[in-house]
Write a protein that holds these residues in place. Structure first.
Motif, PDB file in Angstrom:
ATOM      1  N   ASP A 261       3.029   3.450   7.698  1.00 35.52           N
ATOM      2  CA  ASP A 261       1.695   4.004   7.894  1.00 35.52           C
ATOM      3  C   ASP A 261       1.525   4.522   9.313  1.00 35.52           C
ATOM      4  OD1 ASP A 261      -0.821   4.440   6.646  1.00 35.52           O
ATOM      5  OD2 ASP A 261      -1.682   2.841   7.859  1.00 35.52           O
ATOM      6  N   PRO A 262       1.114   5.780   9.546  1.00 33.77           N
ATOM      7  CA  PRO A 262       0.795   6.758   8.498  1.00 33.77           C
ATOM      8  C   PRO A 262       2.053   7.450   8.009  1.00 33.77           C
ATOM      9  CG  PRO A 262       0.351   7.693  10.647  1.00 33.77           C
ATOM     10  CD  PRO A 262       0.836   6.288  10.880  1.00 33.77           C
ATOM     11  N   SER A 302      -2.774   0.414   2.748  1.00 36.05           N
ATOM     12  CA  SER A 302      -2.209   1.482   3.563  1.00 36.05           C
ATOM     13  C   SER A 302      -2.116   2.757   2.726  1.00 36.05           C
ATOM     14  CB  SER A 302      -0.817   1.089   4.067  1.00 36.05           C
ATOM     15  OG  SER A 302       0.106   1.044   2.987  1.00 36.05           O
ATOM     16  N   ASP A 303      -1.734   3.852   3.373  1.00 37.40           N
ATOM     17  CA  ASP A 303      -1.612   5.126   2.666  1.00 37.40           C
ATOM     18  C   ASP A 303      -0.568   5.076   1.552  1.00 37.40           C
ATOM     19  OD1 ASP A 303      -3.516   6.223   4.292  1.00 37.40           O
ATOM     20  OD2 ASP A 303      -2.091   7.128   5.682  1.00 37.40           O
ATOM     21  N   SER A 304       0.418   4.180   1.698  1.00 36.04           N
ATOM     22  CA  SER A 304       1.483   4.100   0.701  1.00 36.04           C
ATOM     23  C   SER A 304       1.056   3.401  -0.579  1.00 36.04           C
ATOM     24  CB  SER A 304       2.698   3.379   1.292  1.00 36.04           C
ATOM     25  OG  SER A 304       2.365   2.030   1.603  1.00 36.04           O
TER      26      SER A 304
END
Length: 396
Positions: A261-262, A302-304
């Motif tokens: 992340d990111p 998180s973005d994932s």
């Protein structure tokens, strides 16, 4: 029996440090043990703390003696290896095997900024609570970012105390309370509120929880076992490590980096049946987070698509914590993709790219292993990298 005194301060002491006398008894390191662990064990053998034993070994302890020993555990400068060998008589091979990157002419500086080794060695260590039962000795591979399971006890490792949220590092373990959490418990009062001028703040209480009593869940995901075993083989530099295994390792590191992340990748499908791993994944599209007002640890998406622990260090400030179980969930996804019969199809099926990564996301320099991506990953990189970043890769 304590080690011989190095003598008074001054020029004579400096000479003693460069040419230390031989210690009368030197316990051999255990196979795979870290230099940090062995030095602490040597200090316990002579019933002294870490600073004097480092002094006698020629490791020149500074005020931050633990940080220096952590640096030596990563890479041992030749200027420190020579007096260490003279004081102990240990074979240079044994000294090298207790470090991550061996004996070097000069230190390369802060390794956490190195593009190939952003995880070492000043990051939090993972540990197996059962392995830390006194007298604790900890292996070198606990430094690795993929140290997510204990092969001996078949459980996930931990990296912070669930009682107070303190991250684990041998550098903060206290000599007067070995094996117990050295972190501080949160204050009962609001930390932001200042005490009256005539009154001193109350002294903070240490946690003191026995680290070996922390419970971690058993590992039931076969892919995590398989990935971890292969990483251990690579770490021990077995001759059997083939070209295919090296390619697999490069691809694994690329996917791990893209899931940080990111990062540009989001996991769309998570199929592991391991309950612990299932709890670390959410398919929610919007950022998700929750916390317990009485807890120092909260969990945020998180973005994932994976949940990460956040440690509350003040009422309005939280910091990311390393979590081996979250790391294991990512390894499960990556291992399943790389081991599939059609890796390219599996990548398209499992990953989406909401936002291609810019060159600045990699500190303006792609890591060297990304240049060695397999053809299946090359197609993913063409979608996951912005044109300026993609231009740094060689033509396929």
């Amino acid at each position: 029996m304590p080690p011989p005194s190095p003598g008074p301060d001054g020029p004579a002491a400096d000479t003693a440090r460069t040419a230390p006398r031989r210690l009368p008894v030197v316990p051999l390191p255990q196979p795979g043990e870290s230099l940090f662990s062995w030095t602490d064990h040597l200090a316990a053998h002579y019933e002294v703390d870490r600073t004097p034993i480092m002094e006698w070994l020629g490791l020149k302890p500074a005020t931050a003696h633990a940080a220096r020993l952590a640096r030596h555990t990563a890479e041992l400068p030749l200027a420190s290896a020579v007096p260490l060998h003279a004081a102990t008589g240990l074979d240079p091979t044994l000294l090298r095997d207790m470090t991550l990157f061996g004996i070097v002419k000069e230190s390369t500086g802060r390794l956490h900024r190195h593009p190939d080794f952003p995880w070492a060695p000043e990051e939090t260590w993972a540990f197996c609570p059962q392995c830390l039962r006194p007298p604790a000795r900890w292996p070198l591979w606990w430094y690795q970012s993929w140290a997510v399971i204990c092969p001996k006890h078949q459980c996930y490792t931990a990296s912070f105390c669930p009682n107070c949220g303190s991250p684990f590092s041998p550098s903060i373990l206290r000599g007067d309370a070995p094996g117990r959490c050295p972190g501080f418990l949160p204050r009962a009062e609001d930390p932001v509120r200042l005490p009256p001028p005539a009154r001193r703040r109350t002294k903070r209480r240490r946690c003191g929880r026995p680290l070996w009593e922390i419970e971690t869940l058993p590992v039931t995901d076969p892919t995590v076992h398989s990935v971890h075993n292969r990483l251990l083989r690579l770490d021990t530099k077995e001759p059997a490590s083939s070209k295919d295994l090296q390619q697999w390792y490069d691809d694994l590191r690329i996917l791990r980096l893209l899931l940080e992340d990111p990062g540009p990748l989001r996991v769309q499908i998570f199929t592991s049946t391991d309950t612990a791993l299932q709890e670390r994944f959410t398919a929610e599209e919007e950022p998700l987070g929750w916390s317990d007002a009485d807890s120092v640890i909260s969990w945020r998406r998180s973005d994932s698509g994976f949940l990460h622990p956040m440690r509350r260090t003040s009422p309005n400030v939280s910091t990311w914590q390393r979590d081996p179980v979250t790391a294991a969930a990512k390894l499960s996804v990556i291992g399943s993709v790389l081991d599939s019969q059609d890796a390219a199809a599996a990548i398209r099926h499992v990953f989406s790219v909401p936002r291609p990564a810019a060159l600045r996301d990699f500190d303006n320099q792609l890591p060297s292993y990304m240049h060695r991506a397999s053809p299946a990953l090359r197609k993913l990189l063409e979608r996951a990298l912005e044109p300026q970043a993609l231009a740094q890769l060689p033509e396929p």
